[in-house]
Design an enzyme around this catalytic site. Sequence first.
Site, PDB file in Angstrom:
ATOM      1  N   ASP A  26      -8.397  -6.277  12.224  1.00 46.88           N
ATOM      2  CA  ASP A  26      -8.928  -6.595  10.899  1.00 46.88           C
ATOM      3  C   ASP A  26      -7.733  -6.923  10.008  1.00 46.88           C
ATOM      4  OD1 ASP A  26     -10.538  -6.884   8.711  1.00 46.88           O
ATOM      5  OD2 ASP A  26     -10.666  -4.731   8.287  1.00 46.88           O
TER       6      ASP A  26
ATOM      7  N   ILE B  89      -3.626  -4.561   0.209  1.00 50.87           N
ATOM      8  CA  ILE B  89      -4.020  -3.690   1.308  1.00 50.87           C
ATOM      9  C   ILE B  89      -5.445  -4.016   1.751  1.00 50.87           C
ATOM     10  CG2 ILE B  89      -4.348  -1.287   2.005  1.00 50.87           C
ATOM     11  CD1 ILE B  89      -2.598  -0.624  -0.581  1.00 50.87           C
ATOM     12  N   CYS B  90      -5.620  -4.157   3.068  1.00 51.57           N
ATOM     13  CA  CYS B  90      -6.968  -4.366   3.588  1.00 51.57           C
ATOM     14  C   CYS B  90      -7.520  -3.019   4.047  1.00 51.57           C
ATOM     15  CB  CYS B  90      -6.933  -5.344   4.759  1.00 51.57           C
ATOM     16  SG  CYS B  90      -8.561  -5.659   5.449  1.00 51.57           S
ATOM     17  N   LEU B  91      -8.342  -2.439   3.204  1.00 48.07           N
ATOM     18  CA  LEU B  91      -8.885  -1.110   3.506  1.00 48.07           C
ATOM     19  C   LEU B  91     -10.308  -1.064   2.948  1.00 48.07           C
ATOM     20  CD1 LEU B  91      -8.131   1.714   4.636  1.00 48.07           C
ATOM     21  CD2 LEU B  91      -7.362   2.327   2.344  1.00 48.07           C
TER      22      LEU B  91
ATOM     23  N   ASN C  93      -2.206  -4.767   8.180  1.00 49.23           N
ATOM     24  CA  ASN C  93      -3.267  -4.719   7.174  1.00 49.23           C
ATOM     25  C   ASN C  93      -2.725  -4.769   5.736  1.00 49.23           C
ATOM     26  OD1 ASN C  93      -4.143  -2.466   9.523  1.00 49.23           O
ATOM     27  ND2 ASN C  93      -5.515  -4.213   9.189  1.00 49.23           N
TER      28      ASN C  93
END
Lengths: 237, 151
Positions: free
Chosen positions: B119, B86-88, B79
């Site tokens: 994801d 950052i994928c959050l 992620n």
Amino acid sequence: MAEALSKKEFSQELNNPECAVCLQPCVHPAQLPCGHIFCYLCVKGFANQNKRCAMCRQEIPIDFIEQPRLLQIPQPLEYSETEGFDGGYQWFYEGRNGWWQYDERTSKELENSYKNGDKTIELLIAGFLYVVDFENMLQLRRNDPSRRRQIKRDVSTIVKKGIAGIRTNSSLESQAVLSSSPTNEENSPLPITPSNTPQSPTSGRESPNQQNDLEATIESIQNLRIDTGDSIQNTKY
Amino acid sequence: MAALPRRIIKETQRLMQEPVPGISAVPDDSNARYFHVIVTGPEDSPFEGGLFKLELFLPEDYPMSAPKVRFITKIYHPNIDRLGRICLDILKDKWSPALQIRTVLLSIQALLSAPNPDDPLANDVAELWKVNESEAIRNAKEWTRRYAMDN
């Protein structure tokens, strides 16, 4: 004076929970249907943005900003008159058909900056960054300067729409009191003395339109009838 | 320049007074909206033992919009991409103004313990994480040793 202020700030700390958005004691605390409490202006900020409670993400009713559930009634006219800077001055911004008083915290920041001789100040209000230009007495939205309002520093007793977008009863009361008599005090939750009644002829502009003017007048006449049946016959008929 | 909003001052003070274990966030000397961050790799994760540098920036309309956060230290994580992005969800559409620097960094630390290859942001990493998790974890450990343990 300084002592009185700090005492007041201290009691505010005790009575107002900390707002999770601005991390300061709530100003005009408003409670959402989910029970969470924030400053009215902080709610306005995130309600405009994603329409959900900042704590639990429960949806905020569409009309909440227009009809908020406030835990404290904004300061009535009587009280705010003794507050203010230099013995009763406050900061106001232009609204449709009248002036809004800035909330207490923003007012303080404006006053400090103004006294400091600053030309401008930046303020985060309800999620938007504004530049206040003291030379031209304007408030401009930082990322869209076409959104501008006039501001002014004036005595706190002027006729106003309310505080920070919250309509206060005082504006309605002052209208009614103007056209009726002290009997009106019986209907208002907080008694106001006649000396607080703004007597300026501009008060008529306060109502959004003539329809409301008419309603206010009718209402005050009805109050007259109910409360002072005797005197009406002498004065009105 | 523009005065710093009270909220940012308060958050900074509290970060100093009550630091979060395993996380340090220090404002830059010349820009109080820019934070130098170090997050320790969580125990029982492939990042354990590593010290990961990040940068965190509070935009003008913070807290109405989320902080911008990026890993500076290279990290092998499905992620987090090569640029450290950052994928959050809480940094994007799930941001709430009641979240803080502290909670954001805790969430990022938790993301290190719980990679979510469904994801992904780094596609090749996510792919390997799904088809051969043990090899992916070996890579993550190797990157941690190589890039996050140098001093």
